[in-house]
Design a protein around this motif. Structure first.
Motif, PDB file in Angstrom:
ATOM      1  N   SER A  81     -80.129  14.209  22.426  1.00 19.80           N
ATOM      2  CA  SER A  81     -79.596  13.371  23.496  1.00 19.80           C
ATOM      3  C   SER A  81     -78.387  12.594  23.010  1.00 19.80           C
ATOM      4  CB  SER A  81     -80.673  12.401  24.004  1.00 19.80           C
ATOM      5  OG  SER A  81     -81.145  11.592  22.952  1.00 19.80           O
ATOM      6  N   GLN A  82     -77.397  12.479  23.863  1.00 15.31           N
ATOM      7  CA  GLN A  82     -76.181  11.768  23.484  1.00 15.31           C
ATOM      8  C   GLN A  82     -75.734  10.879  24.628  1.00 15.31           C
ATOM      9  OE1 GLN A  82     -74.075  15.983  23.105  1.00 15.31           O
ATOM     10  NE2 GLN A  82     -72.503  14.405  23.337  1.00 15.31           N
ATOM     11  N   THR A  83     -75.165   9.763  24.274  1.00 13.66           N
ATOM     12  CA  THR A  83     -74.692   8.802  25.269  1.00 13.66           C
ATOM     13  C   THR A  83     -73.354   8.230  24.829  1.00 13.66           C
ATOM     14  OG1 THR A  83     -75.927   7.030  24.158  1.00 13.66           O
ATOM     15  CG2 THR A  83     -77.004   8.133  26.019  1.00 13.66           C
ATOM     16  N   PRO A  84     -72.451   7.949  25.762  1.00 16.86           N
ATOM     17  CA  PRO A  84     -72.625   8.171  27.202  1.00 16.86           C
ATOM     18  C   PRO A  84     -72.334   9.613  27.581  1.00 16.86           C
ATOM     19  CG  PRO A  84     -70.472   7.228  26.776  1.00 16.86           C
ATOM     20  CD  PRO A  84     -71.157   7.317  25.435  1.00 16.86           C
ATOM     21  N   LYS A  85     -72.687  10.015  28.780  1.00 14.64           N
ATOM     22  CA  LYS A  85     -72.378  11.352  29.248  1.00 14.64           C
ATOM     23  C   LYS A  85     -70.930  11.426  29.738  1.00 14.64           C
ATOM     24  CE  LYS A  85     -74.012  15.221  31.946  1.00 14.64           C
ATOM     25  NZ  LYS A  85     -75.139  15.838  32.679  1.00 14.64           N
ATOM     26  N   TYR A  86     -70.493  10.362  30.345  1.00 11.56           N
ATOM     27  CA  TYR A  86     -69.107  10.312  30.812  1.00 11.56           C
ATOM     28  C   TYR A  86     -68.447   9.040  30.286  1.00 11.56           C
ATOM     29  CZ  TYR A  86     -70.774  13.804  34.124  1.00 11.56           C
ATOM     30  OH  TYR A  86     -71.332  14.924  34.689  1.00 11.56           O
ATOM     31  N   LEU A  87     -67.203   9.186  29.873  1.00 14.06           N
ATOM     32  CA  LEU A  87     -66.479   8.045  29.324  1.00 14.06           C
ATOM     33  C   LEU A  87     -65.007   8.185  29.690  1.00 14.06           C
ATOM     34  CD1 LEU A  87     -66.545   5.517  27.553  1.00 14.06           C
ATOM     35  CD2 LEU A  87     -66.394   6.997  25.553  1.00 14.06           C
ATOM     36  N   VAL A  88     -64.506   7.208  30.433  1.00 17.20           N
ATOM     37  CA  VAL A  88     -63.086   7.168  30.780  1.00 17.20           C
ATOM     38  C   VAL A  88     -62.524   5.907  30.153  1.00 17.20           C
ATOM     39  CG1 VAL A  88     -61.376   7.114  32.623  1.00 17.20           C
ATOM     40  CG2 VAL A  88     -63.530   8.348  32.965  1.00 17.20           C
ATOM     41  N   THR A  89     -61.462   6.059  29.373  1.00 17.28           N
ATOM     42  CA  THR A  89     -60.943   4.915  28.650  1.00 17.28           C
ATOM     43  C   THR A  89     -59.430   5.043  28.491  1.00 17.28           C
ATOM     44  OG1 THR A  89     -61.230   3.588  26.632  1.00 17.28           O
ATOM     45  CG2 THR A  89     -61.212   5.982  26.378  1.00 17.28           C
ATOM     46  N   GLN A  90     -58.803   3.957  28.157  1.00 11.82           N
ATOM     47  CA  GLN A  90     -57.351   3.959  28.025  1.00 11.82           C
ATOM     48  C   GLN A  90     -56.925   4.311  26.609  1.00 11.82           C
ATOM     49  OE1 GLN A  90     -56.130   0.056  29.494  1.00 11.82           O
ATOM     50  NE2 GLN A  90     -55.693   0.952  31.499  1.00 11.82           N
ATOM     51  N   MET A  91     -55.722   4.816  26.520  1.00 10.84           N
ATOM     52  CA  MET A  91     -55.134   5.109  25.213  1.00 10.84           C
ATOM     53  C   MET A  91     -55.146   3.867  24.342  1.00 10.84           C
ATOM     54  SD  MET A  91     -51.787   7.534  25.551  1.00 10.84           S
ATOM     55  CE  MET A  91     -50.923   6.322  26.513  1.00 10.84           C
ATOM     56  N   GLY A  92     -55.420   4.086  23.067  1.00 11.95           N
ATOM     57  CA  GLY A  92     -55.396   2.972  22.130  1.00 11.95           C
ATOM     58  C   GLY A  92     -56.734   2.297  21.931  1.00 11.95           C
ATOM     59  N   ASN A  93     -57.666   2.541  22.862  1.00 13.80           N
ATOM     60  CA  ASN A  93     -58.989   1.926  22.726  1.00 13.80           C
ATOM     61  C   ASN A  93     -59.803   2.610  21.629  1.00 13.80           C
ATOM     62  OD1 ASN A  93     -58.470   0.106  24.722  1.00 13.80           O
ATOM     63  ND2 ASN A  93     -59.709   1.107  26.292  1.00 13.80           N
ATOM     64  N   ASP A  94     -60.872   1.917  21.223  1.00 14.54           N
ATOM     65  CA  ASP A  94     -61.844   2.467  20.271  1.00 14.54           C
ATOM     66  C   ASP A  94     -63.157   2.687  21.016  1.00 14.54           C
ATOM     67  OD1 ASP A  94     -60.834   0.049  17.707  1.00 14.54           O
ATOM     68  OD2 ASP A  94     -59.854   1.876  18.435  1.00 14.54           O
ATOM     69  N   LYS A  95     -63.763   3.845  20.820  1.00 16.07           N
ATOM     70  CA  LYS A  95     -65.022   4.130  21.511  1.00 16.07           C
ATOM     71  C   LYS A  95     -65.980   4.855  20.585  1.00 16.07           C
ATOM     72  CE  LYS A  95     -64.111   2.417  25.524  1.00 16.07           C
ATOM     73  NZ  LYS A  95     -64.863   1.237  26.015  1.00 16.07           N
ATOM     74  N   SER A  96     -67.255   4.767  20.935  1.00 20.74           N
ATOM     75  CA  SER A  96     -68.296   5.453  20.160  1.00 20.74           C
ATOM     76  C   SER A  96     -69.169   6.297  21.067  1.00 20.74           C
ATOM     77  CB  SER A  96     -69.178   4.436  19.435  1.00 20.74           C
ATOM     78  OG  SER A  96     -68.464   3.767  18.430  1.00 20.74           O
ATOM     79  N   ILE A  97     -69.650   7.393  20.513  1.00 17.92           N
ATOM     80  CA  ILE A  97     -70.632   8.248  21.177  1.00 17.92           C
ATOM     81  C   ILE A  97     -71.850   8.319  20.258  1.00 17.92           C
ATOM     82  CG2 ILE A  97     -71.114  10.473  22.238  1.00 17.92           C
ATOM     83  CD1 ILE A  97     -68.081  10.980  22.271  1.00 17.92           C
ATOM     84  N   LYS A  98     -73.007   8.100  20.846  1.00 19.13           N
ATOM     85  CA  LYS A  98     -74.228   8.091  20.044  1.00 19.13           C
ATOM     86  C   LYS A  98     -75.026   9.372  20.259  1.00 19.13           C
ATOM     87  CE  LYS A  98     -74.703   3.091  19.885  1.00 19.13           C
ATOM     88  NZ  LYS A  98     -75.591   1.924  20.112  1.00 19.13           N
ATOM     89  N   CYS A  99     -75.723   9.795  19.227  1.00 21.15           N
ATOM     90  CA  CYS A  99     -76.532  11.001  19.315  1.00 21.15           C
ATOM     91  C   CYS A  99     -77.831  10.832  18.565  1.00 21.15           C
ATOM     92  CB  CYS A  99     -75.770  12.198  18.771  1.00 21.15           C
ATOM     93  SG  CYS A  99     -76.709  13.739  18.842  1.00 21.15           S
ATOM     94  N   GLU A 100     -78.889  11.343  19.176  1.00 25.82           N
ATOM     95  CA  GLU A 100     -80.208  11.287  18.555  1.00 25.82           C
ATOM     96  C   GLU A 100     -80.922  12.604  18.793  1.00 25.82           C
ATOM     97  OE1 GLU A 100     -82.717   8.285  20.230  1.00 25.82           O
ATOM     98  OE2 GLU A 100     -84.395   8.718  18.894  1.00 25.82           O
ATOM     99  N   GLN A 101     -81.644  13.087  17.790  1.00 22.13           N
ATOM    100  CA  GLN A 101     -82.460  14.284  17.980  1.00 22.13           C
ATOM    101  C   GLN A 101     -83.904  13.986  17.576  1.00 22.13           C
ATOM    102  OE1 GLN A 101     -83.780  16.268  15.275  1.00 22.13           O
ATOM    103  NE2 GLN A 101     -82.612  15.490  13.522  1.00 22.13           N
ATOM    104  N   ASN A 102     -84.824  14.510  18.381  1.00 26.16           N
ATOM    105  CA  ASN A 102     -86.247  14.279  18.120  1.00 26.16           C
ATOM    106  C   ASN A 102     -86.957  15.564  17.697  1.00 26.16           C
ATOM    107  OD1 ASN A 102     -86.432  15.707  20.494  1.00 26.16           O
ATOM    108  ND2 ASN A 102     -87.342  14.072  21.693  1.00 26.16           N
ATOM    109  N   LEU A 103     -86.180  16.482  17.124  1.00 28.48           N
ATOM    110  CA  LEU A 103     -86.726  17.773  16.705  1.00 28.48           C
ATOM    111  C   LEU A 103     -87.176  17.776  15.244  1.00 28.48           C
ATOM    112  CD1 LEU A 103     -84.006  19.952  18.429  1.00 28.48           C
ATOM    113  CD2 LEU A 103     -86.405  19.762  19.129  1.00 28.48           C
ATOM    114  N   GLY A 104     -86.914  16.688  14.549  1.00 31.63           N
ATOM    115  CA  GLY A 104     -87.260  16.648  13.130  1.00 31.63           C
ATOM    116  C   GLY A 104     -86.317  17.468  12.264  1.00 31.63           C
ATOM    117  N   HIS A 105     -85.143  17.789  12.801  1.00 36.52           N
ATOM    118  CA  HIS A 105     -84.174  18.597  12.069  1.00 36.52           C
ATOM    119  C   HIS A 105     -83.494  17.787  10.971  1.00 36.52           C
ATOM    120  CE1 HIS A 105     -83.591  21.647  15.604  1.00 36.52           C
ATOM    121  NE2 HIS A 105     -84.731  21.802  14.961  1.00 36.52           N
TER     122      HIS A 105
END
Lengths: 112, 114
Positions: B5-29
């Motif tokens: 699972s990853q969040t956010p699914k949609y992200l609209v932002t302006q040039m120059g900004n800083d953003k993060s996308i998070k990801c988690e897996q529950n498969l034990g990989h």
């Protein structure tokens, strides 16, 4: 470096016909060849894979063939259905590495 | 039961900004990845971590920095966003990093830089 060429880039077939997508890889040490299907707006999902010690593998209407000498492998879909419409990606994974090299994708349209 | 699972699914932002996308897996990989899919649908690997250690670092601008606090999480931080960063970013995981392990993708994060 490693490279995977995929053809055709788009493919339209009539419902019930067969579809064939071909990929060629450059690294002869590749030993694993998965195929992924990506429906519109969705994630890529594995549909079938083949290892280098096997020449062909089937799963219902889907089959994959591998020619190690020529360094190419193909995806065959028989009796196509509208729900087969998607983008299909091949990939090759060189032995001893952990890097999937994806092909450029084939957009398959099955016309009802 | 979303495996990756990853969040956010949609992200609209302006040039120059800083953003993060998070990801988690529950498969034990043990292994996680970030892939970028551009407008032409090309899928390219950016990074891969195995048990929190970086094992693949493709030619990606330094503005992209992955972080893996534990083997179930792999986040992607992007500094000074540019128009060309607009793409779908897929997080993925596999049992291990050796050849033959199926890669499971997340749903994707649609990033649009305006």
């Amino acid at each position: 470096g490693e490279n995977v060429e995929q053809h055709p880039s788009t493919l339209s077939v009539q419902e019930g016909d067969s579809a064939v997508i071909k990929c060629t890889y450059s690294d002869s040490a590749s030993n694993y060849f998965p195929w992924y299907k990506q429906e519109l707006g969705k994630r890529p999902q594995l549909i079938i894979d083949i290892r280098s010690n096997v020449g062909e593998k089937k799963d219902q209407r889907i089959a994959v063939t591998l020619n190690k000498t020529a360094k190419h492998f193909s995806l065959h879909i028989t009796e196509t259905q509208p729900e087969d419409s998607a983008v299909y990606f091949c990939a090759a994974v060189p032995s001893g590495t952990y890097k999937y090299i994806f092909g450029t994708g084939t957009r398959l349209k099955v016309l009802a | 039961d979303t495996a990756v699972s990853q969040t956010p699914k949609y992200l609209v932002t302006q040039m120059g900004n800083d953003k993060s996308i998070k990801c988690e897996q529950n498969l034990g990989h043990d292994t996680m990845y970030w892939y970028k899919q551009d407008s032409k649908k090309f899928l390219k690997i950016m990074f891969s971590y195995n048990n929190k250690e970086l094992i693949i670092n493709e030619t990606v601008p330094n503005r992209f920095s992955p972080k893996s606090p534990d083997k179930a999480h792999l986040n992607l931080h992007i500094n000074s966003l540019e128009l060309g960063d607009s793409a779908v970013y897929f997080c993925a995981s596999s049992q291990t990093y050796t050849s033959g392990n199926t890669i499971y993708f997340g749903e994707g994060s649609w990033l649009t830089v305006v």
